[in-house]
Design a protein around this motif. Structure first.
Motif, PDB file in Angstrom:
ATOM      1  N   LEU A 183      -6.325   0.001   2.601  1.00  0.00           N
ATOM      2  CA  LEU A 183      -5.020   0.648   2.398  1.00  0.00           C
ATOM      3  C   LEU A 183      -4.498   0.384   0.996  1.00  0.00           C
ATOM      4  CD1 LEU A 183      -3.368  -0.273   5.812  1.00  0.00           C
ATOM      5  CD2 LEU A 183      -3.795   2.048   5.001  1.00  0.00           C
ATOM      6  N   VAL A 184      -4.639  -0.881   0.549  1.00  0.00           N
ATOM      7  CA  VAL A 184      -4.098  -1.237  -0.761  1.00  0.00           C
ATOM      8  C   VAL A 184      -4.920  -0.580  -1.868  1.00  0.00           C
ATOM      9  CG1 VAL A 184      -3.731  -3.155  -2.363  1.00  0.00           C
ATOM     10  CG2 VAL A 184      -3.039  -3.378   0.034  1.00  0.00           C
ATOM     11  N   ALA A 185      -6.248  -0.531  -1.674  1.00  0.00           N
ATOM     12  CA  ALA A 185      -7.105   0.055  -2.711  1.00  0.00           C
ATOM     13  C   ALA A 185      -6.974   1.573  -2.744  1.00  0.00           C
ATOM     14  CB  ALA A 185      -8.558  -0.340  -2.466  1.00  0.00           C
TER      15      ALA A 185
ATOM     16  N   ALA B  54      -7.167  -4.160   2.969  1.00  0.00           N
ATOM     17  CA  ALA B  54      -7.754  -3.993   1.633  1.00  0.00           C
ATOM     18  C   ALA B  54      -7.973  -2.511   1.350  1.00  0.00           C
ATOM     19  CB  ALA B  54      -9.074  -4.761   1.544  1.00  0.00           C
TER      20      ALA B  54
ATOM     21  N   ARG C   5       0.451   6.292  -7.148  1.00  0.00           N
ATOM     22  CA  ARG C   5      -0.050   5.973  -8.489  1.00  0.00           C
ATOM     23  C   ARG C   5      -1.286   6.827  -8.787  1.00  0.00           C
ATOM     24  NH1 ARG C   5      -2.520   2.815  -5.010  1.00  0.00           N
ATOM     25  NH2 ARG C   5      -4.687   2.237  -5.410  1.00  0.00           N
TER      26      ARG C   5
ATOM     27  N   TRP D 139     -12.797  -6.230  -5.799  1.00  0.00           N
ATOM     28  CA  TRP D 139     -12.307  -7.433  -5.138  1.00  0.00           C
ATOM     29  C   TRP D 139     -12.411  -7.357  -3.622  1.00  0.00           C
ATOM     30  CZ3 TRP D 139      -8.361  -5.728  -2.061  1.00  0.00           C
ATOM     31  CH2 TRP D 139      -7.768  -4.526  -2.425  1.00  0.00           C
TER      32      TRP D 139
ATOM     33  N   ALA E  86       0.833  -1.206   0.000  1.00  0.00           N
ATOM     34  CA  ALA E  86       0.000   0.000   0.000  1.00  0.00           C
ATOM     35  C   ALA E  86       0.865   1.253   0.000  1.00  0.00           C
ATOM     36  CB  ALA E  86      -0.913  -0.009   1.227  1.00  0.00           C
TER      37      ALA E  86
ATOM     38  N   PHE F 272     -11.989 -10.468  -1.035  1.00  0.00           N
ATOM     39  CA  PHE F 272     -10.688 -10.564  -0.352  1.00  0.00           C
ATOM     40  C   PHE F 272     -10.885 -10.697   1.156  1.00  0.00           C
ATOM     41  CE2 PHE F 272      -7.383  -8.276   2.005  1.00  0.00           C
ATOM     42  CZ  PHE F 272      -6.279  -9.028   1.666  1.00  0.00           C
TER      43      PHE F 272
ATOM     44  N   ARG G  93       2.679   1.812  -3.419  1.00  0.00           N
ATOM     45  CA  ARG G  93       1.805   2.196  -4.544  1.00  0.00           C
ATOM     46  C   ARG G  93       1.027   3.482  -4.279  1.00  0.00           C
ATOM     47  NH1 ARG G  93      -2.301  -1.384  -5.196  1.00  0.00           N
ATOM     48  NH2 ARG G  93      -2.513  -1.110  -7.437  1.00  0.00           N
TER      49      ARG G  93
END
Lengths: 315, 648
Positions: free
Chosen positions: B361-363, B359, A43, A65, A37, A69, A40
């Protein structure tokens, strides 16, 4: 616990290493996702911003997702790993509870604030040291004389509490000769830190000799000083709390001193047993172990020396 | 909340000119809601924000006290055979450290954030029971001072925070140390139970119109789950304490095996409370994380429904695992197996939340400012505490390591992870809303890294100490055991952690004079606390908004000005202390509720109950009776009918 010296200890250590590696993977996954996280974070937005202000940096697009997930990792994978861990732990628990194949030696440990009384069949009584034969399971009956304590020898066994009104049992076994440190694990008052004991695993023949010795009454004094010490001991308040089998001293509040000289420490791990520490201990046990039941003595220094000479002759 | 119900509130749009309309409403609200100044207002305030801040500051002062205790503990253990403090003082220090951090720091601070932000986040003008709220705070302060007065006499509780019997009964601890503990906990139970009921009713009944169940901010869900646990868990603690008081004071035998009692009864009652207590402290921290993350990754939280279900199921399953604190007492293996299963299961709802945060954080696109850093630190630390928690669910491993320093490490990873780090994140995230000033970002980052490094240096080595056989609660240890280096590292870490905490304390004080003004919404947050001024006016909002989204501040541009126009659904509700009551599920407006004005009675009642406490402590029964009579008078004054605006 990381250095087990018994079958039970190895079973528990095995369980630990399984749980440890599962944990390492779990933590690595979490830290890894956080790292992803962070890496990236600059981005460009994946989708055009949702309704609202055009120059807004808020991303309102649904995460396709996301729910899948969360369900997969949080419920399915986690659930399977936990289920496996649970089943394995039940097998280990069951192994630890398996009854011994032959009739084992039975001893009794009574916890006191703050020392351990150890009673063997045949009348041998000692304190703060438990001798066991190598390779043979010993059934230990655990009782307490006062508050809750906990019996713990990290290299040999899991813990077992000693609870008023309850008889608890555990099986003690060492697979090689040696000295294993144990300590009370349940907070039990002022000197909880000084409630240490040692398990000494000996070859069976050596153990039987030791046990026979311990069952005998105390040795008679061999010097005039020691003889004077015995007289002093029997005639003073010492005898009110301590037993020396074969003498008139028959107190039951403190440890049995019949074979004191064979023990390694004094005051349940406060100090190594030698003439100086014993003399200091008798003069005022409160210096080294504040709060212990043993009061400062009324004996003169000369009398203390005599008592020390006598006690250290009690092999 | 037996207020006058005037039916569904309908507000017609007044003046066409926006400025003129708003000025008139604000003028009326100022008149309606001012509590005035002076000592009467200070004692009598029922404003949830003033009370919330008091909870916060009081809790942080006790945090400092508990921190000093922990540093003394660590100094004593820095090396083998040290004599920094004696065993008597050591036992009092570790007991009060535990009691303080659980009951006087974590719970009050988390309740403080709840008090301050739940009404703001749900669009209410106060808590449902403002006087009960004031009473809860005064009781907390009184109980805390009562407990700490024991140090004046050198008689602080000295039997650990779970006070096992028979060591805690009058045969083995005859002094008043344990009476202080028992009475203190009963007083704190009154405070937190009142607070919890208040949260439940507030959250279910006072949400802004349109804030249906699935639009409630997750932080608010966290406070609701915590409150439900408090209501069901604390009676067990109060019961346990009352029974032990009877044993100690009047020679009853509830816990005395010689008299037919059972010392394990204490353990069961204590841990039926004590394990949920862990979640009582953790759930609001989870909520804080769920509040901070969306703002700082610039997108809505992923898996909202799963997180909410996770919080509520932790609250539920948390009641089924208490025996895992008793795996070594000698219960049958069959019993242990069931509790073991429940203890494994309770990890699942926590895992759901962790993966939902990951999720998100990543998204999203994380903005690595101090609030988010503290949340990331929380996730890492809490997950480490979580995996060792799963280890303790495995009976044989638990039996091997319980009551060792492995437990000390585990519980600090869980509790410092899920309470302290989110709380510090919240200080940076919400501090500007509370004070109106931004905190310094550079100092914030310093504070975070010092705390994160110091914490891990302090507590990670304790895992190893436990595995090597060091029991908890020993005041010293021998040099030849190989424990010295780990203990020294732990002590150094504790001091680094302390420095990190002081940096934030300095940052906070500094910001009040030198921090940049925050404005309404410095972070462009998604929930309703950012809809109003910083700090908010006594009435919170110029208009109680109508909500149409889970992230209203992101989806309803008309909220940006700080006063939703009546045409868009905003309700000024002028003409008294008024807020809107809505239906519990879909938040349809039901009634306009008259809220109480400031009152000295909660303060008076607290003083009266403290008199009872002192009387019981000293067995000075006439004093206790005077206190009981005074409490009756206090309640009479509280409930005295005062015409139309009578309320509880």
């Amino acid at each position: 616990m990381l250095d087990p010296s018994s079958g039970a200890g190895r079973r528990v250590a095995g369980l630990w290493w399984m749980l440890f590696w599962i944990s390492v993977v779990a933590v690595a996954v979490v830290v890894g996702l956080i790292a992803v996280a962070i890496v990236r974070r600059h981005r460009r937005p994946e989708a055009t911003a949702g309704e609202g202000e055009g120059d807004d940096d808020i991303d309102r697009s649904p995460v396709a997702w996301g729910d899948r997930f969360v369900v997969l990792s949080g419920i399915v994978v986690t659930g399977v790993v936990l289920a496996v861990s649970f089943v394995v732990s039940l097998f280990v628990l069951n192994d630890l509870a398996a009854p011994a194949e032959r009739q084992p030696l039975k001893i009794e440990v009574v916890a006191h604030t703050w020392w351990w009384e150890v009673r063997y069949p045949g009348g041998a009584v000692t304190a703060n040291e438990i001798h066991i034969p190598v390779g043979e399971p010993v059934e230990v009956r655990l009782r307490t004389a006062d508050v809750i304590h906990s019996f713990w020898v990290p290299e040999l066994q899991v813990k077992q509490d000693l609870v008023p009104g309850m008889d608890n049992h555990l099986s003690l076994e060492a697979d090689h000769a040696g000295r294993f440190r144990g300590q009370c694990a349940e907070y039990c008052g002022l000197q909880h830190a000084h409630m240490v004991f040692f398990v000494r695993a000996q070859p069976p023949a050596e153990f039987q000799d030791w046990l026979a010795d311990q069952g005998r009454p105390a040795a008679d004094p061999t010097s005039a000083l020691a003889q004077q010490g015995r007289t002093t001991f029997e005639g003073s308040s010492c005898a009110g709390c301590h037993t020396i089998r074969g003498t008139t001293a028959d107190g039951v509040l403190g440890p049995d001193l019949t074979h004191l000289a064979g023990r390694e420490t004094i005051g349940a791990g406060v100090d190594r047993l030698d003439p100086d520490t014993l003399a200091r201990w008798i003069a005022n046990a409160q210096d080294d172990k504040p709060g212990a039941s043993m009061p400062p003595t009324e004996l003169t220094p000369a009398q203390v020396d005599a008592v020390v000479a006598y006690l250290l002759g009690l092999e | 909340m037996t207020g006058i119900q005037t039916g569904i509130a309908t507000v017609t749009a007044p003046a066409p000119d926006e400025i003129e309309w708003r000025g008139e409403v604000v003028r009326q609200l100022d008149a309606d809601w001012s509590e005035g100044g002076g000592i009467g207002s200070w004692i009598g305030t029922v404003d949830h924000k003033r009370i919330g801040l008091r909870y916060l500051y009081t809790g942080l002062v006790f945090f400092a006290a508990g921190g000093i205790e922990s540093l003394l503990i660590r100094l004593q253990l820095a090396g083998p055979d040290l004599h920094v403090v004696g065993p008597e003082a050591y036992d009092q220090l570790f007991s009060m450290h535990g009691v303080t951090m659980m009951f006087l720091f974590a719970m009050p601070v988390l309740s403080g954030f709840g008090n301050y932000f739940v009404p703001l986040m749900i669009g209410a003008r106060d808590m449902a029971f403002p006087r009960l709220n004031a009473f809860g705070y005064w009781m907390l302060l009184g109980a805390g001072l009562f407990l700490y007065s024991s140090f004046l006499f050198g008689k602080a509780p000295d039997n650990g925070w779970f006070n096992y019997v028979p060591l805690g009964d009058s045969r083995f601890t005859p002094g008043i140390n344990i009476d202080y503990y028992l009475i203190g906990l009963i007083l704190l139970g009154i405070s937190s139970t009142g607070g919890a009921i208040n949260f439940i009713v507030t959250i279910l009944k006072l949400r802004a119109p349109g804030m249906t169940l699935n639009r409630i901010p997750i932080f608010v869900w966290g406070e609701l789950a915590m409150s439900l646990q408090i209501v069901f868990a604390l009676p067990a603690l109060t019961l346990a304490s009352v029974l032990l008081m009877l044993d100690r004071t009047f020679g009853f035998h509830f816990y005395d095996e010689a008299g037919g009692g059972d010392p394990l009864l204490w353990q069961h009652l204590f841990w039926v409370f004590g394990h949920p207590e862990v979640y009582i402290v953790a759930l609001p921290g989870f909520g804080i994380a769920s509040a901070i993350i969306p703002t700082w990754v610039r997108r809505p939280i992923v898996g909202y429904t799963y997180i909410v279900i996770g919080e509520l199921s932790v609250a539920l399953i948390g009641f089924g695992v208490w025996v895992h604190h008793m795996f070594a007492v000698g219960l049958p293996n069959m019993t242990l197996s069931f509790i073991s299963l429940a203890s494994f299961m309770v990890a699942i709802p926590s895992a759901i939340q962790v993966f939902a945060w990951l999720a998100t954080l990543v998204a999203g696109r994380p903005v690595l400012k101090t609030p988010l850093l503290f949340v990331l630190g929380f996730i890492v630390i809490f997950v480490i505490g979580g995996v060792t928690g799963v280890m303790f669910a495995a009976v044989p491993f638990d039996q091997a390591t319980t009551d060792s320093y492995f437990v000390v490490a585990h519980l600090h990873y869980v509790l410092v992870g899920s309470a302290v780090f989110p709380i510090f994140g919240a200080l940076y995230h919400w501090g500007p809303k509370v004070t109106g000033h931004l905190l310094d970002e550079r100092l914030g980052k310093w504070s975070f890294w010092l705390m994160f490094a110091g914490f891990n240096l302090a507590f990670f080595p304790q895992h190893l100490l436990g595995l090597y056989g060091m029991p908890r609660r020993v005041y010293t240890y021998d040099a030849d055991l190989g424990w010295s280096a780990y203990n020294l590292a732990s002590t150094i870490g504790a001091f680094i952690l302390g420095v990190g905490i002081l940096v934030t304390a300095y940052n906070w004080v500094r910001s009040r004079r030198r921090g940049d003004p925050a404005g309404n919404d410095p972070w462009r947050g998604e929930t309703l606390e950012w809809y109003t001024t910083s700090p908010p006016a006594p009435y919170n909002f110029v208009t109680v908004p109508t909500v149409r989204s889970r992230e209203p501040m992101w989806d309803q541009p008309e909220l940006a000005g700080g006063a939703q126009h009546p045409d868009a659904g905003g309700r000024p509700l002028t003409g008294g202390h008024l807020t809107l009551s809505t239906s519990p599920l879909d938040a349809r407006p039901q009634a306009v509720v008259h809220m109480p004005h400031s009152t000295p009675w909660p303060f008076f009642l607290t003083l009266a109950l403290l008199l009872v406490a002192v009387g019981v402590l000293l067995n000075a029964w006439p004093v206790a009776i005077v206190g009981v009579v005074a409490s009756g008078a206090g309640l009479a004054g509280w409930y005295w009918p005062r015409g139309q605006t009578q309320e509880t």
